[in-house]
Design a protein around this motif. Structure first.
Motif, short mmCIF file in Angstrom:
data_model
loop_
_atom_site.label_atom_id
_atom_site.label_comp_id
_atom_site.label_asym_id
_atom_site.label_seq_id
_atom_site.Cartn_x
_atom_site.Cartn_y
_atom_site.Cartn_z
N ALA A 262 43.55 39.67 37.39
CA ALA A 262 42.82 38.38 37.35
C ALA A 262 41.36 38.55 36.96
O ALA A 262 40.72 37.59 36.53
N ILE A 263 40.80 39.78 37.12
CA ILE A 263 39.38 39.94 36.79
C ILE A 263 39.16 40.62 35.44
O ILE A 263 38.03 40.92 35.06
N MET A 264 40.21 40.85 34.67
CA MET A 264 40.07 41.49 33.36
C MET A 264 39.39 40.57 32.34
O MET A 264 39.60 39.37 32.35
N THR A 265 38.60 41.17 31.45
CA THR A 265 38.12 40.43 30.27
C THR A 265 38.63 41.14 29.02
O THR A 265 39.72 40.86 28.57
N THR A 266 37.81 42.07 28.46
CA THR A 266 38.32 42.81 27.30
C THR A 266 39.09 44.05 27.72
O THR A 266 39.53 44.82 26.87
N ASP A 267 39.24 44.29 29.00
CA ASP A 267 40.07 45.41 29.47
C ASP A 267 41.46 45.29 28.89
O ASP A 267 42.02 44.19 28.82
N THR A 268 42.05 46.41 28.48
CA THR A 268 43.42 46.35 27.98
C THR A 268 44.42 46.57 29.11
O THR A 268 45.59 46.22 28.97
N LEU A 269 43.96 47.15 30.21
CA LEU A 269 44.84 47.41 31.35
C LEU A 269 44.08 47.09 32.64
O LEU A 269 42.87 47.30 32.71
N PRO A 270 44.80 46.60 33.65
CA PRO A 270 44.15 46.37 34.94
C PRO A 270 43.83 47.72 35.60
O PRO A 270 44.49 48.73 35.35
N LYS A 271 42.79 47.70 36.43
CA LYS A 271 42.32 48.94 37.06
C LYS A 271 42.31 48.78 38.57
O LYS A 271 41.60 47.94 39.10
N ALA A 272 43.09 49.61 39.23
CA ALA A 272 43.12 49.60 40.69
C ALA A 272 43.43 51.01 41.16
O ALA A 272 44.02 51.81 40.42
N ALA A 273 43.01 51.32 42.37
CA ALA A 273 43.29 52.64 42.93
C ALA A 273 43.34 52.50 44.44
O ALA A 273 42.77 51.57 45.01
N SER A 274 44.02 53.44 45.09
CA SER A 274 44.24 53.30 46.52
C SER A 274 44.44 54.66 47.17
O SER A 274 44.97 55.58 46.54
N ARG A 275 43.98 54.80 48.41
CA ARG A 275 44.19 56.04 49.17
C ARG A 275 44.49 55.67 50.62
O ARG A 275 43.95 54.70 51.15
#
Lengths: 404, 404
Positions: A149-162
C-alpha cells in the motif's frame, strides 16, 4: 527488475501484538490500487521518529513532528501514496489535519494522537476528501499488504521480520519500507515503519531510532539530501513479556540488533529495487580518520553518474572510481597510500593502477549482479558502508515518465 | 544533438598574433582522428592557469603546475585526447615529461617551458611514444581545427572569438574549449585555452584567469567536483599595440570583458553540448545573502537527476525544483518568502504553489529548447547563475558506452 529481491512471503512476516493494519483504495492519483494504509496502535505504546532535513519539508512531516512533540499517546499512523502534500503551505497542513481528524474520530481520540505521512507528486493539493471518504472502506491487512500500500515507483513491496528470544521471552520485530529513487542522490521519498512488541521508554526509543537510521536507511540516502517527505518511525507496543527497557542494557542491545537487522534488510532492498537497477553495489571505505570522511568517500563513489553508468555497462572503467575518491572532499588525502579493490581484485595502489591488475579480472567482477567496491584510505581506523545500484536507461525512463 | 550550438565558422575565429597552432593524428585511442594539438607561443608571452582540485589530479596537471610555478617563459602547450594519463603515478609523470621533452627539443627550449594536457580514459598508461612519433607529422591549423583536435565526447567543436578596440588599438581574444560530460556533476574533463594579443603582466594574468573562470567555466561545473584533468589556461602574447597592462585600469577591464564574453560563450557551449542534451537550462538564483548560497541553490537544482529528467520529459513537475532548493544546504531558508519562476511564469510563492499558476503555462515554457529557472530567495542582494542541460537516455548511453 530489482536485483536479487525475492517476492514477499506473508508467512515470514510475523504480526506484532498491539499493531492493527488496514488498507484502502482511495484513488488519490490512480484508481484501483491500494494507496492508503492505517497503522492503528493499542494504548501503552511508544513511538519515535526521524524526519527529512529538507527546508521544504512536507505538510504531513510538519504535522507528524508537532504531534510527536506534543508528548501524547499516539493511536494511529495514516499513510497515503500518490500525493506528497509538499510545497502546499497552510492549505496542505489543513488537509493533512483533516485526514488525521477523520482517523481520530473513528478511534475516539484527539487529532494530535494521529500521525500523517504522504508520498507522491509534490506541489499539488492533497485530495484529503478522497482519503477521508475511503477510510470506512478499508480492510484488515497483513504486513505484506501494508508494504504494497505504500509503494510508489517501487517494483516490489519491501518488508522484513525477525523473532528473537531475549531473557527467555519472544520479541518480534517487523517492518516495511518504500523508496527506490532515493538510492540515487536527491530523491524520491523513503518511508519506513518498524514495530516491535518489546516495551521501550520514549527517550530510549528516540535514541534507538537515530542509531538504527544511521546504520541502515542513512546508508542509502545522503544526510541533508533528503526528499520533502522522508520519515522513519519506530513503534514499541510493549505487548511482549519482556520487562520495560529503560536503559541501554543487554536486552536493549538485543532488541537493537534485531531492529537493525530488519532495517538493514529494508535499506538494502531499496538499493536492490533502485529505479532501473540492474546491479546491487556495496561501497565500503576503510582506514579513514573518521566515519564521516569514510562516508563522504563512499557517497562520492555511490552517487557518481559516471561510476554508476559504468556499472550498468559492466565496464571496469575504474578510473572513474578514483576520480570520485579524489573529489570527495578529503583535502589532505594521500592518494599514494590508497588501495582500491573491485570485489577481491586489487585494482589500484601507489597512486595508480596495480601493475598486476588485469582487465579480465576486473571484467569478471563487473559481470556479477552484486558487486563490492572496497577502498582502503590508509590513514586511520574508521570505516563506513553505503549501498547503491547502477544507473540505467530505465532510471531516465522512470523519472521522465513519472507524472504521466 | 547540441542545443542551438551552430557549427564553427573558421572565418569568425580571429588568429592571435604570437600563437601558432598545429595538429596531428597520433592514434592515441583511435586511428584517423586529430588527437594532438600543439600551441606554440612566441617569446614575450605570459601564461596563467587554473587547475582541477581533484586529489587524483592527473600527471600532466602536476607537471603543468610545476612548470608554471618555475616562472620560466612558456613556449608551447601540448594537448592530447584519448588518454587522461590520470591515476598513473610516477610512470605517468615520466610519460608526460617525455612528450614535453620532444616538443622542447623541436623548439630548442627547456622541458620546463612546455605545458602538457591530457583528456580521455583514466588509469591507463599514456602511449607517449605514439604522441612523440606523431609530432613531426603535424600540420598547421586554425582555431577551428584546434577546437576539433581536443574533442572527446563533444558532438561539436567549441571556439569563440572577439575583436575589440581599446584605447585606439585592436585587441583580439580567441579561445577553444572541450567538455560536455562535466555539465552533469562529476564529469568528463573540461579543457579551455584562451589567447589574447594584449600584453598583461603575469601577476595580473593570474588574477584574471581566476576571475574569468569563476564567472564562466565554474558556472557549469562544481567547485571541488572537478575531474582529474580540468584545466583552463590564459595566454597573453603581447603582440597588440596596446601598452603592457600592469594594473587593473580601464584597459584591463576592457580586456577582461572581452575574455569573459569568449569564456561565457564557451562555457555555455559546453552545457548546450552536454552529453545527451536536448535542452539548455539557465538557473538564476537572486535575493540571497551571499553569492555562495545562491550558487549552492542553483547547483542543487542544476545537478538534480530528478529535475533534469523532468526537463527531458518537458514535464512541469516543479515540485522537484522546490525539493532541490530545500536540500541545498541553506539551513535557515524561509520557504514562505521564496519565489520560483519558470521562464516568465510565477510557479510558487508563500511556501507553495502560486494560486494563479496554471499547468498549461508551465507546459508552454517546458516545451521550449532554452529554459530559464529563476529563484528569488528574498533574504539579500546576492545572485548567481549556472548553466546546465537536461538528462536523457543518451546520457546513459554515452557514458555506458564510452570505453567500447
Amino acid at each position: 527488475m530489482a536485483v536479487n529481491l525475492p517476492a514477499l512471503d506473508p508467512a515470514k512476516l510475523f504480526p506484532v501484538a498491539g499493531v492493527e493494519l488496514s488498507v484502502a483504495e482511495a484513488g488519490v492519483k490512480k484508481p484501483n490500487r491500494k494507496d492508503v494504509l492505517v497503522i492503528r496502535l493499542d494504548k501503552g505504546n511508544t513511538v519515535a521518529g526521524v524526519f527529512t532535513q529538507n527546508r521544504f519539508c512536507a505538510a504531513p512531516v510538519q504535522i507528524a513532528k508537532r504531534h510527536l512533540d506534543a508528548g501524547v499517546q499516539i493511536r494511529a499512523l495514516v499513510v497515503n501514496t500518490g500525493n506528497a502534500n509538499a510545497g502546499t503551505g497552510e492549505d496542505g497542513r489543513a488537509r493533512a489535519l483533516a485526514v488525521c481528524r477523520a482517523v481520530a474520530d473513528e478511534i475516539g481520540c484527539e487529532v494530535e494522537q494521529v500521525l500523517p505521512f504522504s508520498t507522491g507528486v509534490i506541489l499539488e493539493p492533497l485530495p484529503a476528501d478522497k482519503i477521508v471518504a475511503a477510510l470506512p472502506t478499508r480492510r484488515a491487512a497483513g504486513w505484506a499488504d501494508a508494504a504494497e500500500a505504500i509503494m510508489t515507483t517501487d517494483t516490489l513491496p519491501k518488508a522484513a521480520s525477525r523473532r528473537v528470544e531475549i531473557d527467555g521471552h519472544t520479541v518480534t520485530v517487523t517492518g516495511i519500507a518504500k523508496g527506490s529513487g532515493m538510492i540515487h542522490p536527491n530523491m524520491a521519498t523513503m518511508l519506513g515503519y518498524l514495530a516491535t512488541d518489546a516495551a521501550i521508554t520514549r527517550p530510549l526509543l528516540q535514541q534507538l531510532v537515530k542509531e538504527v537510521a544511521d546504520q541502515s536507511f542513512n546508508c542509502v540516502t545522503v544526510d541533508g539530501d533528503t526528499s520533502t517527505n522522508d520519515s522513519f518511525m519506530l513503534i514499541s507496543t510493549g505487548k511482549s513479556e519482556l520487562p520495560l527497557i529503560s536503559e541501554a542494557n543487554d536486552a536493549y542491545q538485543a532488541v537493537k540488533a534485531a531492529l537493525l537487522e530488519v532495517a538493514v534488510e529494508l535499506a538494502q532492498a531499496m538499493a536492490r529495487d533502485g529505479e532501473g537497477a540492474t546491479k546491487f553495489i556495496t561501497v565500503t571505505v576503510e582506514g579513514g580518520r573518521s566515519r564521516d570522511e569514510c562516508k563522504a568517500v563512499a557517497y562520492a563513489i555511490a552517487k557518481s553518474p559516471l561510476v554508476k553508468t559504468a556499472f550498468f555497462a559492466s565496464d571496469p572503467n575504474l578510473g572513474r572510481i578514483l576520480a570520485a575518491i579524489g573529489y570527495a572532499g578529503v583535502t589532505d588525502l594521500d592518494v599514494d597510500r590508497l588501495e582500491l579493490y573491485l570485489g577481491d581484485v586489487l585494482v589500484a595502489r601507489d597512486g595508480g593502477r596495480n601493475p598486476e591488475y588485469k582487465e579480465e579480472d576486473g571484467q569478471r567482477v563487473m559481470n556479477e549482479a552484486e558487486i563490492t567496491v572496497r577502498v582502503v584510505l590508509g590513514r586511520g581506523e574508521a570505516a563506513a558502508t553505503v549501498w547503491t545500484c547502477d544507473f540505467s536507461y530505465d532510471y531516465v525512463r522512470i523519472n521522465a515518465d513519472y507524472r504521466s
